[in-house]
Design a protein around this motif. Structure first.
Motif, PDB file in Angstrom:
ATOM      1  N   LYS A 294      19.080 -12.155  16.967  1.00 44.65           N
ATOM      2  CA  LYS A 294      19.837 -11.390  15.972  1.00 44.65           C
ATOM      3  C   LYS A 294      20.969 -10.612  16.640  1.00 44.65           C
ATOM      4  O   LYS A 294      22.069 -10.502  16.095  1.00 44.65           O
ATOM      5  CB  LYS A 294      18.897 -10.425  15.238  1.00 44.65           C
ATOM      6  CG  LYS A 294      17.860 -11.106  14.359  1.00 44.65           C
ATOM      7  CD  LYS A 294      18.513 -11.865  13.226  1.00 44.65           C
ATOM      8  CE  LYS A 294      17.462 -12.512  12.327  1.00 44.65           C
ATOM      9  NZ  LYS A 294      18.099 -13.294  11.224  1.00 44.65           N
ATOM     10  N   ILE A 295      20.696 -10.052  17.841  1.00 50.46           N
ATOM     11  CA  ILE A 295      21.737  -9.299  18.545  1.00 50.46           C
ATOM     12  C   ILE A 295      22.885 -10.223  18.941  1.00 50.46           C
ATOM     13  O   ILE A 295      24.062  -9.876  18.808  1.00 50.46           O
ATOM     14  CB  ILE A 295      21.141  -8.604  19.782  1.00 50.46           C
ATOM     15  CG1 ILE A 295      20.161  -7.500  19.341  1.00 50.46           C
ATOM     16  CG2 ILE A 295      22.233  -8.019  20.646  1.00 50.46           C
ATOM     17  CD1 ILE A 295      19.429  -6.873  20.493  1.00 50.46           C
ATOM     18  N   ALA A 296      22.534 -11.432  19.414  1.00 49.33           N
ATOM     19  CA  ALA A 296      23.571 -12.393  19.840  1.00 49.33           C
ATOM     20  C   ALA A 296      24.183 -13.137  18.672  1.00 49.33           C
ATOM     21  O   ALA A 296      25.179 -13.852  18.847  1.00 49.33           O
ATOM     22  CB  ALA A 296      22.977 -13.387  20.827  1.00 49.33           C
ATOM     23  N   GLY A 297      23.639 -12.995  17.470  1.00 49.60           N
ATOM     24  CA  GLY A 297      24.165 -13.687  16.302  1.00 49.60           C
ATOM     25  C   GLY A 297      23.882 -15.181  16.338  1.00 49.60           C
ATOM     26  O   GLY A 297      24.700 -15.978  15.854  1.00 49.60           O
ATOM     27  N   LEU A 298      22.729 -15.545  16.865  1.00 55.66           N
ATOM     28  CA  LEU A 298      22.373 -16.958  17.025  1.00 55.66           C
ATOM     29  C   LEU A 298      21.439 -17.394  15.913  1.00 55.66           C
ATOM     30  O   LEU A 298      20.478 -16.705  15.595  1.00 55.66           O
ATOM     31  CB  LEU A 298      21.693 -17.170  18.390  1.00 55.66           C
ATOM     32  CG  LEU A 298      21.121 -18.568  18.653  1.00 55.66           C
ATOM     33  CD1 LEU A 298      22.244 -19.611  18.659  1.00 55.66           C
ATOM     34  CD2 LEU A 298      20.349 -18.581  19.966  1.00 55.66           C
ATOM     35  N   GLN A 299      21.748 -18.562  15.344  1.00 51.71           N
ATOM     36  CA  GLN A 299      20.888 -19.193  14.356  1.00 51.71           C
ATOM     37  C   GLN A 299      20.259 -20.418  15.013  1.00 51.71           C
ATOM     38  O   GLN A 299      20.950 -21.364  15.394  1.00 51.71           O
ATOM     39  CB  GLN A 299      21.697 -19.595  13.111  1.00 51.71           C
ATOM     40  CG  GLN A 299      20.868 -20.186  11.988  1.00 51.71           C
ATOM     41  CD  GLN A 299      19.988 -19.137  11.324  1.00 51.71           C
ATOM     42  OE1 GLN A 299      20.354 -17.973  11.225  1.00 51.71           O
ATOM     43  NE2 GLN A 299      18.814 -19.550  10.884  1.00 51.71           N
ATOM     44  N   PHE A 300      18.950 -20.386  15.192  1.00 48.57           N
ATOM     45  CA  PHE A 300      18.272 -21.483  15.894  1.00 48.57           C
ATOM     46  C   PHE A 300      18.378 -22.784  15.106  1.00 48.57           C
ATOM     47  O   PHE A 300      18.349 -22.795  13.867  1.00 48.57           O
ATOM     48  CB  PHE A 300      16.788 -21.141  16.123  1.00 48.57           C
ATOM     49  CG  PHE A 300      16.560 -19.999  17.061  1.00 48.57           C
ATOM     50  CD1 PHE A 300      16.981 -20.080  18.375  1.00 48.57           C
ATOM     51  CD2 PHE A 300      15.925 -18.835  16.644  1.00 48.57           C
ATOM     52  CE1 PHE A 300      16.759 -19.033  19.249  1.00 48.57           C
ATOM     53  CE2 PHE A 300      15.705 -17.799  17.514  1.00 48.57           C
ATOM     54  CZ  PHE A 300      16.132 -17.891  18.834  1.00 48.57           C
ATOM     55  N   GLN A 301      18.495 -23.853  15.873  1.00 47.63           N
ATOM     56  CA  GLN A 301      18.481 -25.203  15.304  1.00 47.63           C
ATOM     57  C   GLN A 301      17.079 -25.803  15.448  1.00 47.63           C
ATOM     58  O   GLN A 301      16.392 -25.557  16.433  1.00 47.63           O
ATOM     59  CB  GLN A 301      19.498 -26.104  16.006  1.00 47.63           C
ATOM     60  CG  GLN A 301      20.939 -25.627  15.882  1.00 47.63           C
ATOM     61  CD  GLN A 301      21.905 -26.514  16.636  1.00 47.63           C
ATOM     62  OE1 GLN A 301      21.500 -27.532  17.220  1.00 47.63           O
ATOM     63  NE2 GLN A 301      23.187 -26.135  16.633  1.00 47.63           N
ATOM     64  N   ARG A 302      16.708 -26.580  14.435  1.00 45.94           N
ATOM     65  CA  ARG A 302      15.446 -27.320  14.398  1.00 45.94           C
ATOM     66  C   ARG A 302      14.227 -26.425  14.174  1.00 45.94           C
ATOM     67  O   ARG A 302      13.193 -26.906  13.736  1.00 45.94           O
ATOM     68  CB  ARG A 302      15.236 -28.147  15.685  1.00 45.94           C
ATOM     69  CG  ARG A 302      16.296 -29.206  15.918  1.00 45.94           C
ATOM     70  CD  ARG A 302      16.030 -29.968  17.211  1.00 45.94           C
ATOM     71  NE  ARG A 302      16.062 -29.120  18.404  1.00 45.94           N
ATOM     72  CZ  ARG A 302      17.196 -28.789  19.010  1.00 45.94           C
ATOM     73  NH1 ARG A 302      18.364 -29.198  18.550  1.00 45.94           N
ATOM     74  NH2 ARG A 302      17.171 -28.017  20.103  1.00 45.94           N
ATOM     75  N   TYR A 303      14.326 -25.140  14.511  1.00 42.95           N
ATOM     76  CA  TYR A 303      13.147 -24.292  14.401  1.00 42.95           C
ATOM     77  C   TYR A 303      13.517 -22.925  13.792  1.00 42.95           C
ATOM     78  O   TYR A 303      14.681 -22.511  13.811  1.00 42.95           O
ATOM     79  CB  TYR A 303      12.482 -24.078  15.768  1.00 42.95           C
ATOM     80  CG  TYR A 303      12.037 -25.353  16.425  1.00 42.95           C
ATOM     81  CD1 TYR A 303      10.907 -26.019  15.993  1.00 42.95           C
ATOM     82  CD2 TYR A 303      12.756 -25.887  17.492  1.00 42.95           C
ATOM     83  CE1 TYR A 303      10.490 -27.195  16.607  1.00 42.95           C
ATOM     84  CE2 TYR A 303      12.343 -27.065  18.095  1.00 42.95           C
ATOM     85  CZ  TYR A 303      11.203 -27.708  17.658  1.00 42.95           C
ATOM     86  OH  TYR A 303      10.808 -28.866  18.259  1.00 42.95           O
ATOM     87  N   GLN A 304      12.472 -22.278  13.299  1.00 41.49           N
ATOM     88  CA  GLN A 304      12.609 -20.924  12.759  1.00 41.49           C
ATOM     89  C   GLN A 304      11.439 -20.080  13.255  1.00 41.49           C
ATOM     90  O   GLN A 304      10.282 -20.404  13.006  1.00 41.49           O
ATOM     91  CB  GLN A 304      12.630 -20.917  11.220  1.00 41.49           C
ATOM     92  CG  GLN A 304      12.749 -19.524  10.617  1.00 41.49           C
ATOM     93  CD  GLN A 304      12.718 -19.552   9.109  1.00 41.49           C
ATOM     94  OE1 GLN A 304      12.669 -20.647   8.506  1.00 41.49           O
ATOM     95  NE2 GLN A 304      12.728 -18.380   8.489  1.00 41.49           N
ATOM     96  N   LEU A 305      11.770 -18.987  13.981  1.00 39.05           N
ATOM     97  CA  LEU A 305      10.732 -18.102  14.513  1.00 39.05           C
ATOM     98  C   LEU A 305      10.169 -17.224  13.380  1.00 39.05           C
ATOM     99  O   LEU A 305      10.924 -16.638  12.594  1.00 39.05           O
ATOM    100  CB  LEU A 305      11.292 -17.191  15.611  1.00 39.05           C
ATOM    101  CG  LEU A 305      11.441 -17.811  16.993  1.00 39.05           C
ATOM    102  CD1 LEU A 305      12.149 -16.824  17.918  1.00 39.05           C
ATOM    103  CD2 LEU A 305      10.088 -18.179  17.560  1.00 39.05           C
ATOM    104  N   VAL A 306       8.846 -17.125  13.363  1.00 44.82           N
ATOM    105  CA  VAL A 306       8.173 -16.261  12.387  1.00 44.82           C
ATOM    106  C   VAL A 306       7.228 -15.345  13.159  1.00 44.82           C
ATOM    107  O   VAL A 306       6.041 -15.665  13.348  1.00 44.82           O
ATOM    108  CB  VAL A 306       7.406 -17.073  11.333  1.00 44.82           C
ATOM    109  CG1 VAL A 306       6.792 -16.140  10.278  1.00 44.82           C
ATOM    110  CG2 VAL A 306       8.304 -18.112  10.679  1.00 44.82           C
ATOM    111  N   PRO A 307       7.709 -14.161  13.644  1.00 41.47           N
ATOM    112  CA  PRO A 307       6.832 -13.252  14.397  1.00 41.47           C
ATOM    113  C   PRO A 307       5.893 -12.500  13.439  1.00 41.47           C
ATOM    114  O   PRO A 307       6.342 -11.757  12.574  1.00 41.47           O
ATOM    115  CB  PRO A 307       7.818 -12.309  15.078  1.00 41.47           C
ATOM    116  CG  PRO A 307       9.048 -12.355  14.262  1.00 41.47           C
ATOM    117  CD  PRO A 307       9.110 -13.699  13.618  1.00 41.47           C
TER     118      PRO A 307
END
Length: 424
Positions: A294-307
């Protein structure tokens, strides 16, 4: 001597009667006693005789007897009183009380002298008035008819002038009454206005007191808000200088196992860490990577983290599968499982963030990531690779791979803290 007492008419002082006066009075009483009819006479006859004598009080009396009987004795202490004397006394008392007889009271010497002086003064005034009247009559007899007529004309003119003056004064009095009525009406109106003004003043002071109280309350509220603002600004200044990432995430990599927020990630044959602690460490690691993206403004490809704490997972965007980042230790290390695929997917997400940082910030990490094989290579050291999966792997190599991963995250965390949160 009788003990009967007399008082002065003016000063009310007791009087001392001379012996001669007592003797004259005694002789008079004896004469009355001898001249009265027998005791057998009816009372009505005695009263008639007494009344007839009262009609002519001076008949048959000497001057001395008349002088000594000008006042009435109401009582004597002697026990030899006759019925006639008692009846006479009662009759005289009744006449005095009913107002049929004037009572003459005796005077003392001093009061008598004063009375004589007053009578002399009155006599002098009367004589002066008589002299004036005589002189006026004499002067009137000397005035002729012409002079008297002229005087009458003059007096009539003066009377007419006085009547006109009286009429004028009456008109002035009427005007003054009207003016007084007008002034009284104006006074009543002024009093009403004054009462209204007093009520307005009282209401004004009430409003002033209410506004003053409101001002004090607002002043207190303003002071409280200023104190709260100063406290908030101090907290903001303190927080602006605080490394929130380092406070939130603490990574230690100087031991045999990597540790994040006091949770050990991995296990060794001699250090058997419970799977609940490993799952919690994976949850903190997933939350850290999620925050850094979120700080780097990155949207992951292929996956989505769910902490989600000790039950975090990774959601696949290609086949809608859920890859686990937690385990209870019942997975088979000889077969590929969701726990291994989840850790491999986590390395894929971490590698995407590393590529962005290497491209934009020029950051190079000491442990190179091989996503395809799920390996971490010691690029600056021995150059050996360690798998992050449990499949066909030992606990020592798996723990070392996890430790290398945490070391890379620790370096990225230091960069983010200095880049976005460290303000001096």
């Amino acid at each position: 001597m009788s003990s009967t007492s007399f008082l002065c008419q003016r000063c009310n002082k007791p009087l001392k009667i001379s012996q001669e006066l007592w003797a004259m009075q005694r002789r008079s009483l004896e004469a009355q006693h001898h001249a009265s009819p027998s005791p057998k006479m009816p009372v009505s006859g005695k009263l008639q005789a007494r009344t007839s004598r009262r009609q002519h009080p001076d008949r048959g009396r000497t001057s001395q007897e008349s002088a000594c009987c000008t006042f009435t004795l109401l009582g004597e202490p002697s026990t030899q009183r006759t019925l006639d004397s008692i009846q006479n006394t009662i009759l005289e008392t009744f006449e005095i009380v009913s107002g049929q007889k004037d009572v003459e009271h005796p005077l003392c010497v001093d009061c008598m002298d004063g009375l004589l002086e007053e009578l002399d003064a009155q006599l002098t005034l009367v004589e002066a008035d008589n002299q004036k009247y005589k002189s006026f009559v004499e002067r009137e007899s000397l005035v002729s008819e012409e002079e008297r007529e002229a005087l009458h004309v003059e007096l009539r003119a003066e009377l007419q002038s006085l009547e006109q003056e009286e009429a004028r004064l009456a008109q002035e009095l009427k005007d003054m009454d009207q003016q007084h009525a007008r002034i009284e009406a104006e006074l009543k109106a002024a009093e009403a206005e004054s009462r209204e003004l007093e009520q307005q003043e009282e209401q004004h002071w009430k409003d002033y007191a209410a506004l003053t109280m409101e001002q004090l309350e607002l002043t207190d509220e303003l002071s409280s808000l200023e104190n709260r603002l100063a406290h908030a600004q101090g907290q903001l200044q303190y927080l602006s200088k605080t490394d929130i990432l380092n406070i939130t995430f603490t990574i230690l990599d100087d031991g045999p196992l990597g540790i994040i927020n006091n949770f050990r990630l991995g296990r060794l044959p001699r250090i058997q860490v419970e799977w609940k602690e490993i799952n919690a460490a994976w949850g903190q690691t997933a939350f850290l990577l999620f925050t850094l993206s979120k700080i780097a403004g990155l949207q992951f490809q292929r996956y989505q983290l769910v902490p989600r704490g000790d039950h975090s997972y990774i959601k696949s965007l290609t086949d809608d599968g859920m890859l686990l980042l937690f385990s209870d230790g019942s997975h088979n290390v000889f077969y590929d499982n969701k726990f291994d695929r989840g850790m491999k997917a986590f390395l894929d997400c971490l590698q995407q963030l590393v590529k962005v940082l290497e491209k934009e910030e020029g950051i190079f990490l000491p442990y190179r990531i091989h996503v395809k094989g799920g390996m971490l290579e010691d690029a600056t050291g021995s150059g050996e690779c360690y798998s992050i999966r449990t499949h066909l792997n030992t606990e020592e190599e798996w723990a070392k791979a996890l430790k290398f991963m945490l070391t890379n995250l620790k370096l990225i965390l230091a960069w983010a803290s200095s880049r976005y949160y460290c303000k001096t």
